[in-house]
Design a protein around this motif. Structure first.
Motif, mmCIF file in Angstrom:
data_model
loop_
_atom_site.group_PDB
_atom_site.id
_atom_site.type_symbol
_atom_site.label_atom_id
_atom_site.label_comp_id
_atom_site.label_asym_id
_atom_site.label_seq_id
_atom_site.Cartn_x
_atom_site.Cartn_y
_atom_site.Cartn_z
ATOM 1 N N TYR A 1 0.855 -1.188 0.000
ATOM 2 C CA TYR A 1 0.000 0.000 0.000
ATOM 3 C C TYR A 1 0.893 1.241 0.000
ATOM 4 O O TYR A 1 1.254 1.747 1.067
ATOM 5 C CB TYR A 1 -0.908 0.025 1.227
ATOM 6 C CG TYR A 1 -1.693 -1.248 1.458
ATOM 7 C CD1 TYR A 1 -2.706 -1.633 0.588
ATOM 8 C CD2 TYR A 1 -1.424 -2.052 2.563
ATOM 9 C CE1 TYR A 1 -3.432 -2.790 0.797
ATOM 10 C CE2 TYR A 1 -2.144 -3.214 2.790
ATOM 11 C CZ TYR A 1 -3.147 -3.581 1.912
ATOM 12 O OH TYR A 1 -3.856 -4.728 2.133
ATOM 13 N N PRO A 2 1.294 1.724 -1.151
ATOM 14 C CA PRO A 2 2.229 2.864 -1.227
ATOM 15 C C PRO A 2 1.758 4.073 -0.418
ATOM 16 O O PRO A 2 0.597 4.480 -0.494
ATOM 17 C CB PRO A 2 2.253 3.181 -2.732
ATOM 18 C CG PRO A 2 1.927 1.882 -3.388
ATOM 19 C CD PRO A 2 0.919 1.229 -2.487
ATOM 20 N N GLY A 3 2.682 4.602 0.393
ATOM 21 C CA GLY A 3 2.388 5.792 1.188
ATOM 22 C C GLY A 3 1.839 5.511 2.574
ATOM 23 O O GLY A 3 1.709 6.428 3.392
ATOM 24 N N ILE A 4 1.545 4.239 2.875
ATOM 25 C CA ILE A 4 0.901 3.925 4.152
ATOM 26 C C ILE A 4 1.814 4.181 5.342
ATOM 27 O O ILE A 4 1.366 4.614 6.404
ATOM 28 C CB ILE A 4 0.402 2.457 4.163
ATOM 29 C CG1 ILE A 4 -0.505 2.217 5.367
ATOM 30 C CG2 ILE A 4 1.573 1.474 4.161
ATOM 31 C CD1 ILE A 4 -1.145 0.847 5.376
ATOM 32 N N ALA A 5 3.117 3.962 5.171
ATOM 33 C CA ALA A 5 4.051 4.158 6.281
ATOM 34 C C ALA A 5 4.120 5.625 6.669
ATOM 35 O O ALA A 5 4.126 5.967 7.867
ATOM 36 C CB ALA A 5 5.432 3.635 5.909
ATOM 37 N N ASN B 1 -7.318 -9.669 12.745
ATOM 38 C CA ASN B 1 -6.502 -9.339 11.582
ATOM 39 C C ASN B 1 -7.328 -9.082 10.328
ATOM 40 O O ASN B 1 -6.783 -8.602 9.326
ATOM 41 C CB ASN B 1 -5.515 -10.474 11.292
ATOM 42 C CG ASN B 1 -4.491 -10.632 12.393
ATOM 43 O OD1 ASN B 1 -3.943 -9.660 12.893
ATOM 44 N ND2 ASN B 1 -4.226 -11.870 12.798
ATOM 45 N N GLY B 2 -8.602 -9.385 10.375
ATOM 46 C CA GLY B 2 -9.445 -9.234 9.198
ATOM 47 C C GLY B 2 -9.845 -7.793 8.929
ATOM 48 O O GLY B 2 -9.762 -6.925 9.800
ATOM 49 N N SER B 3 -10.288 -7.548 7.689
ATOM 50 C CA SER B 3 -10.682 -6.194 7.286
ATOM 51 C C SER B 3 -12.197 -6.034 7.235
ATOM 52 O O SER B 3 -12.710 -5.126 6.576
ATOM 53 C CB SER B 3 -10.074 -5.862 5.920
ATOM 54 O OG SER B 3 -10.482 -6.813 4.941
ATOM 55 N N SER B 4 -12.899 -6.916 7.928
ATOM 56 C CA SER B 4 -14.355 -6.783 8.010
ATOM 57 C C SER B 4 -14.692 -5.554 8.843
ATOM 58 O O SER B 4 -13.823 -4.938 9.472
ATOM 59 C CB SER B 4 -14.970 -8.029 8.646
ATOM 60 O OG SER B 4 -14.519 -8.163 9.987
ATOM 61 N N THR B 5 -15.979 -5.201 8.856
ATOM 62 C CA THR B 5 -16.410 -4.051 9.659
ATOM 63 C C THR B 5 -16.051 -4.249 11.123
ATOM 64 O O THR B 5 -15.564 -3.332 11.796
ATOM 65 C CB THR B 5 -17.928 -3.839 9.523
ATOM 66 O OG1 THR B 5 -18.256 -3.597 8.148
ATOM 67 C CG2 THR B 5 -18.379 -2.656 10.360
ATOM 68 N N GLY C 1 -3.862 -0.444 6.965
ATOM 69 C CA GLY C 1 -3.779 -1.571 6.038
ATOM 70 C C GLY C 1 -5.149 -2.204 5.829
ATOM 71 O O GLY C 1 -5.532 -2.560 4.706
ATOM 72 N N LYS C 2 -5.912 -2.353 6.906
ATOM 73 C CA LYS C 2 -7.258 -2.926 6.786
ATOM 74 C C LYS C 2 -8.163 -2.030 5.943
ATOM 75 O O LYS C 2 -8.914 -2.517 5.096
ATOM 76 C CB LYS C 2 -7.883 -3.096 8.188
ATOM 77 C CG LYS C 2 -7.270 -4.205 9.028
ATOM 78 C CD LYS C 2 -7.974 -4.309 10.361
ATOM 79 C CE LYS C 2 -7.385 -5.426 11.220
ATOM 80 N NZ LYS C 2 -8.116 -5.571 12.508
ATOM 81 N N LEU C 3 -8.072 -0.728 6.178
ATOM 82 C CA LEU C 3 -8.916 0.211 5.430
ATOM 83 C C LEU C 3 -8.574 0.200 3.943
ATOM 84 O O LEU C 3 -9.459 0.193 3.077
ATOM 85 C CB LEU C 3 -8.757 1.624 5.999
ATOM 86 C CG LEU C 3 -9.334 1.850 7.392
ATOM 87 C CD1 LEU C 3 -8.940 3.231 7.914
ATOM 88 C CD2 LEU C 3 -10.853 1.704 7.385
ATOM 89 N N GLN C 4 -7.276 0.173 3.640
ATOM 90 C CA GLN C 4 -6.889 0.206 2.228
ATOM 91 C C GLN C 4 -7.174 -1.114 1.523
ATOM 92 O O GLN C 4 -7.383 -1.139 0.312
ATOM 93 C CB GLN C 4 -5.405 0.563 2.111
ATOM 94 C CG GLN C 4 -5.091 1.990 2.548
ATOM 95 C CD GLN C 4 -3.790 2.510 1.975
ATOM 96 O OE1 GLN C 4 -3.337 2.067 0.934
ATOM 97 N NE2 GLN C 4 -3.205 3.469 2.663
ATOM 98 N N SER C 5 -7.202 -2.214 2.269
ATOM 99 C CA SER C 5 -7.482 -3.513 1.639
ATOM 100 C C SER C 5 -8.944 -3.608 1.196
ATOM 101 O O SER C 5 -9.287 -4.469 0.385
ATOM 102 C CB SER C 5 -7.168 -4.648 2.617
ATOM 103 O OG SER C 5 -8.099 -4.661 3.692
ATOM 104 N N ARG C 6 -9.797 -2.729 1.715
ATOM 105 C CA ARG C 6 -11.212 -2.745 1.353
ATOM 106 C C ARG C 6 -11.481 -1.937 0.087
ATOM 107 O O ARG C 6 -12.582 -2.005 -0.464
ATOM 108 C CB ARG C 6 -12.051 -2.183 2.506
ATOM 109 C CG ARG C 6 -12.096 -3.094 3.724
ATOM 110 C CD ARG C 6 -12.661 -2.334 4.922
ATOM 111 N NE ARG C 6 -14.044 -1.940 4.715
ATOM 112 C CZ ARG C 6 -15.097 -2.619 5.166
ATOM 113 N NH1 ARG C 6 -14.912 -3.758 5.815
ATOM 114 N NH2 ARG C 6 -16.321 -2.173 4.974
#
Length: 255
Positions: free
Chosen positions: A119-123, A185-189, A249-254
């Protein structure tokens, strides 16, 4: 002086033993000294992070990104061991705290680089949010908007302990190959709500750490406690940064 941070517990100054608390200014813990040592540890952590980040970039260019895993595991396990030594031997903090900062830097740099590659820029976002949170809570604490009352401390400590138990339970389930608590670890709500809650709890631990440091200065703790207090604050900042990174990371994976 209760703190959810295991490095800065309510018994830290009591554990120093009688006769070790310094009265007066000479040789006593000061706020400026603690701030300076915290800044020094952050610089060391950044140096370690930049090094492992560059190693990941080189490994990625060579087609072998897994080559940085020694930095991940070495930094994480080494940092944990050094942290335990520091907690039990507070007078060694002058030597162990810088080592902890370097090891955690190696770990954070490698992990951040892996997140950033996906996820470019996340750091950069995580760093800005971490230090923005630190600045905001420090302002709120110093201005009296947030007060570290006993009930506030009790609530933060209880929440921190509950999170630690959940992480340990998840680790135990993973070791025995049982699936459970995927929301961690999941990206669910539910997973995102959980991460938001963890970030809030980690951030509130900063308030307890500020109060702990202030109490140490007022009680005239020994000079080496500046290093120990700086180490304890770094522990919280590392946790906060990792949780913000995970949340982003979770937010961007959605998307």
């Amino acid at each position: 002086m209760r703190s959810g941070n295991p490095a800065l517990s309510e018994n830290t100054f009591l554990d120093l033993g009688s006769g070790t608390v310094v009265q007066g200014n000479a040789g006593a813990m000061t706020l400026n000294g603690t701030v300076n040592k915290t800044a020094f540890l952050l610089v060391l952590c950044l140096a370690g992070a930049l090094y492992s980040w560059s190693q990941f970039a080189a490994a990625l260019a060579a087609g072998n990104p897994g080559a940085v895993m020694p930095y991940v595991w070495g930094g994480a396990i080494g940092g944990f061991v050094v942290a335990l030594v520091t907690i039990f031997k507070k007078e060694w903090a002058m030597y162990t705290a810088p080592l902890y900062a370097l090891l955690e830097g190696l770990f954070l740099g490698a992990v951040s680089a892996m997140f950033n590659q996906r996820y470019p820029g996340i750091a950069t976002q995580a760093v800005i949010l971490t230090f923005g949170t630190l600045a905001a809570l420090l302002f709120a604490y110093r201005s009296g908007l947030i007060k570290a009352t006993e009930n506030f401390k009790l609530g933060v400590v209880a929440a921190t302990g509950g999170i630690a138990l959940l992480y340990l339970a998840q680790l135990g389930l993973n070791l025995f190959h049982f699936k459970g608590m995927s929301f961690i670890n999941g990206s669910s709500t539910m997973g995102i709500v959980f991460s938001v809650g963890v970030v809030i709890v980690a951030a509130l631990n900063l308030v307890l750490d500020f109060d702990f440091i202030e109490q140490g200065v007022e009680q005239g703790a020994p000079k080496y406690m500046e290093w120990y207090a700086a180490f304890g604050l770094l522990v919280t900042l590392v946790w906060l940064y990792l949780e913000i990174l995970r949340l982003l990371g979770k937010l961007q994976s959605r998307n």
